[in-house]
Write a protein that holds these residues in place. Sequence first.
Motif, PDB file in Angstrom:
ATOM      1  N   UNK A 195       0.816  -1.216   0.000  1.00 53.82           N
ATOM      2  CA  UNK A 195       0.000   0.000   0.000  1.00 53.82           C
ATOM      3  C   UNK A 195       0.853   1.270   0.000  1.00 53.82           C
ATOM      4  N   UNK A 196       2.140   1.127   0.254  1.00 57.18           N
ATOM      5  CA  UNK A 196       3.080   2.248   0.112  1.00 57.18           C
ATOM      6  C   UNK A 196       3.779   2.210  -1.238  1.00 57.18           C
ATOM      7  N   UNK A 197       4.043   1.006  -1.713  1.00 51.31           N
ATOM      8  CA  UNK A 197       4.791   0.829  -2.966  1.00 51.31           C
ATOM      9  C   UNK A 197       4.076   1.460  -4.156  1.00 51.31           C
ATOM     10  N   UNK A 198       2.755   1.297  -4.249  1.00 55.34           N
ATOM     11  CA  UNK A 198       2.046   1.848  -5.418  1.00 55.34           C
ATOM     12  C   UNK A 198       2.108   3.378  -5.418  1.00 55.34           C
ATOM     13  N   UNK A 199       2.144   3.968  -4.229  1.00 56.26           N
ATOM     14  CA  UNK A 199       2.210   5.425  -4.132  1.00 56.26           C
ATOM     15  C   UNK A 199       3.578   5.945  -4.587  1.00 56.26           C
ATOM     16  N   UNK A 200       4.642   5.293  -4.154  1.00 55.01           N
ATOM     17  CA  UNK A 200       5.986   5.704  -4.560  1.00 55.01           C
ATOM     18  C   UNK A 200       6.158   5.558  -6.071  1.00 55.01           C
ATOM     19  N   UNK A 201       5.511   4.533  -6.643  1.00 57.22           N
ATOM     20  CA  UNK A 201       5.659   4.240  -8.075  1.00 57.22           C
ATOM     21  C   UNK A 201       5.237   5.411  -8.952  1.00 57.22           C
ATOM     22  N   UNK A 202       4.315   6.243  -8.479  1.00 59.95           N
ATOM     23  CA  UNK A 202       3.805   7.340  -9.305  1.00 59.95           C
ATOM     24  C   UNK A 202       4.810   8.466  -9.488  1.00 59.95           C
ATOM     25  N   UNK A 203       5.892   8.466  -8.710  1.00 59.96           N
ATOM     26  CA  UNK A 203       6.899   9.501  -8.908  1.00 59.96           C
ATOM     27  C   UNK A 203       7.668   9.289 -10.222  1.00 59.96           C
ATOM     28  N   UNK A 204       7.700   8.067 -10.724  1.00 62.68           N
ATOM     29  CA  UNK A 204       8.425   7.786 -11.966  1.00 62.68           C
ATOM     30  C   UNK A 204       7.750   8.451 -13.171  1.00 62.68           C
ATOM     31  N   UNK A 205       6.446   8.200 -13.433  1.00 64.91           N
ATOM     32  CA  UNK A 205       5.813   8.901 -14.572  1.00 64.91           C
ATOM     33  C   UNK A 205       5.749  10.407 -14.379  1.00 64.91           C
ATOM     34  N   UNK A 206       5.627  10.867 -13.131  1.00 71.88           N
ATOM     35  CA  UNK A 206       5.560  12.314 -12.887  1.00 71.88           C
ATOM     36  C   UNK A 206       6.871  12.994 -13.283  1.00 71.88           C
ATOM     37  N   UNK A 207       7.995  12.395 -12.911  1.00 74.31           N
ATOM     38  CA  UNK A 207       9.298  12.964 -13.246  1.00 74.31           C
ATOM     39  C   UNK A 207       9.549  12.922 -14.748  1.00 74.31           C
ATOM     40  N   UNK A 208       9.179  11.817 -15.387  1.00 76.97           N
ATOM     41  CA  UNK A 208       9.336  11.667 -16.836  1.00 76.97           C
ATOM     42  C   UNK A 208       8.559  12.750 -17.569  1.00 76.97           C
ATOM     43  N   UNK A 209       7.331  13.005 -17.140  1.00 69.73           N
ATOM     44  CA  UNK A 209       6.494  14.019 -17.778  1.00 69.73           C
ATOM     45  C   UNK A 209       7.108  15.410 -17.627  1.00 69.73           C
ATOM     46  N   UNK A 210       7.622  15.712 -16.450  1.00 66.86           N
ATOM     47  CA  UNK A 210       8.222  17.015 -16.202  1.00 66.86           C
ATOM     48  C   UNK A 210       9.448  17.255 -17.087  1.00 66.86           C
ATOM     49  N   UNK A 211      10.309  16.266 -17.176  1.00 67.59           N
ATOM     50  CA  UNK A 211      11.523  16.403 -17.985  1.00 67.59           C
ATOM     51  C   UNK A 211      11.195  16.575 -19.469  1.00 67.59           C
ATOM     52  N   UNK A 212      10.148  15.892 -19.946  1.00 68.55           N
ATOM     53  CA  UNK A 212       9.778  16.004 -21.359  1.00 68.55           C
ATOM     54  C   UNK A 212       9.328  17.417 -21.709  1.00 68.55           C
ATOM     55  N   UNK A 213       8.666  18.089 -20.762  1.00 67.96           N
ATOM     56  CA  UNK A 213       8.216  19.463 -21.003  1.00 67.96           C
ATOM     57  C   UNK A 213       9.401  20.407 -21.186  1.00 67.96           C
ATOM     58  N   UNK A 214      10.415  20.264 -20.342  1.00 71.56           N
ATOM     59  CA  UNK A 214      11.594  21.124 -20.465  1.00 71.56           C
ATOM     60  C   UNK A 214      12.345  20.845 -21.766  1.00 71.56           C
ATOM     61  N   UNK A 215      12.356  19.595 -22.207  1.00 75.60           N
ATOM     62  CA  UNK A 215      13.016  19.261 -23.473  1.00 75.60           C
ATOM     63  C   UNK A 215      12.324  19.951 -24.643  1.00 75.60           C
ATOM     64  N   UNK A 216      10.988  19.971 -24.640  1.00 81.81           N
ATOM     65  CA  UNK A 216      10.231  20.642 -25.699  1.00 81.81           C
ATOM     66  C   UNK A 216      10.541  22.133 -25.720  1.00 81.81           C
ATOM     67  N   UNK A 217      10.567  22.755 -24.547  1.00 86.17           N
ATOM     68  CA  UNK A 217      10.839  24.192 -24.463  1.00 86.17           C
ATOM     69  C   UNK A 217      12.246  24.548 -24.927  1.00 86.17           C
ATOM     70  N   UNK A 218      13.208  23.733 -24.544  1.00 88.72           N
ATOM     71  CA  UNK A 218      14.600  24.069 -24.812  1.00 88.72           C
ATOM     72  C   UNK A 218      15.016  23.752 -26.247  1.00 88.72           C
ATOM     73  N   UNK A 219      14.570  22.613 -26.775  1.00 88.09           N
ATOM     74  CA  UNK A 219      15.096  22.139 -28.057  1.00 88.09           C
ATOM     75  C   UNK A 219      14.135  22.270 -29.242  1.00 88.09           C
ATOM     76  N   UNK A 220      12.871  22.600 -29.000  1.00 87.44           N
ATOM     77  CA  UNK A 220      11.894  22.606 -30.078  1.00 87.44           C
ATOM     78  C   UNK A 220      11.732  23.944 -30.772  1.00 87.44           C
ATOM     79  N   UNK A 221      11.186  23.916 -32.000  1.00 86.68           N
ATOM     80  CA  UNK A 221      10.787  25.100 -32.764  1.00 86.68           C
ATOM     81  C   UNK A 221       9.366  24.889 -33.262  1.00 86.68           C
ATOM     82  N   UNK A 222       8.575  25.978 -33.241  1.00 86.38           N
ATOM     83  CA  UNK A 222       7.178  25.879 -33.670  1.00 86.38           C
ATOM     84  C   UNK A 222       7.046  25.543 -35.152  1.00 86.38           C
TER      85      UNK A 222
END
Length: 503
Positions: A195-222
Amino acid sequence: MEVEGQATQPPKFALPVDSENKATVFRLFSVAAPHMRAFHLSWVSFFACFVSTFAAPPLLPIIRDNLNLTASDIGNAGVASVSGAVFARVAMGTACDLFGPRLASASLILLTAPAVYFTSIASSSTSFLLVRFFTGFSLSTFVSTQFWMSSMFSAPVVGTANGVAGGWGNLGGGATQLIMPLVFALILNIGAVKFTAWRIAFFIPALFQTLSAFAVLIFGKDLPDGNFRRLQKAGDKTKDKVSNVFFHGITNYRGWILALTYGYCFGVELTIDNIVAEYFYDRFDLKLHTAGLIAASFGLANIVSRPAGGVLSDVVAKRFGMRGRLWALWIVQTLGGVFCIILGRVGSLGASIVVMIVFSIFVQAACGLTFGVVPFVSRRSLGLISGMTGGGGNVGAVLTQLIFFKGSKYSKETGIMYMGVMIICCTLPICLIYFPQWGGMFCGPSSKSATEEDYYLSEWTSEEKEKGLHLASLKFADNSRRERGRKEDSETKPVDETPSTHV
């Protein structure tokens, strides 16, 4: 004579481009800026959002015991996860038209990432529903993905680009069925209670999503030529009005039909992502990891199925033009409905897995085929049309889950069968889509005098044309002549190929 200077200038882009600087080829394993870099940034960020949105379903047997969720609570949370993006997708389309896909996409990803983190502290059915609702807003990045690809790639390959980017992004719905049980098991092995493990597991997709946003801002062009803001400041791109973009989008009936039909290909895919792991776990009494593996095979088919739909759309368009795209969409999506009905009728585990995989290929290919048509519906309101279509996918998912999978009115196998019937019925309106310059499924162009210029320039007033605001649409119209099909295109080829470098 030829303009001298132009012949000696080095190419501006790594890929060959058309008059709008859109790439005319699609090189999957290239990271060339700006075209292929935008492609990889778009699908990876969309993939991250899909992983986050559907991180809960593979762990539901554990979460429901921890939070004491009823079948109704689980159904409501599933509906909430896809309902939030209904209006958000329309808003995302308008934001792309006005501010560009890069800023619109990254902003939404960062705004929804906290909801993924907060899933780890959910303590009741209400809080669980709320975090799934707000996380689901991130699925609106699909619209920016399709807008971005339509802005970077020319007509001959736009279906392929949209199909691969959307398909590989949707792959997150299958990958999360594998990722989350594995992360959960790893955390258990480290020593955490379940009941603790499933809660900790959600930090993985949350961190992945955050990093992807910064990659779009830094390296992308419209756009191939740069970002919206810089181009508008330089006077190379006009800033359109929200009212005009909105008007030309909602008054184009083709967008509404595609929204309906997309509700029963992508909407069905979202529905299956929400129910399939629990369906196999309960019906065939499987282990959690085994049910997750089977469920993952549905989403993982996106690695080839949705891209195949985009490629098929471009291939048939070379021979049959827009009419070929429409016929291919109708046939593939209808067959998806047939296999969905069969999936609801079979009773053995082996047969269910085989039929589910075949069903996934057809329904996901239909998604790719849909966005082989969308870029040609409107040039001025491309983002809004993409948003309407994408929002239709979420509406279809919400309605399907409310009707067939909320509570205990229908068993899941009965609900799946009825969902197949809905797919077949809601695909029929494709035959009503008609372009004056290209025709529809059952009839050709209205007349030989109907042109692409007439269609796309009708979105601009005479005053706007005098100011030159229509020039981007004029270029797009010229590059869209291939949608006439091989015969008609060959008749206009000498005109199209007149070198622009001669004066």
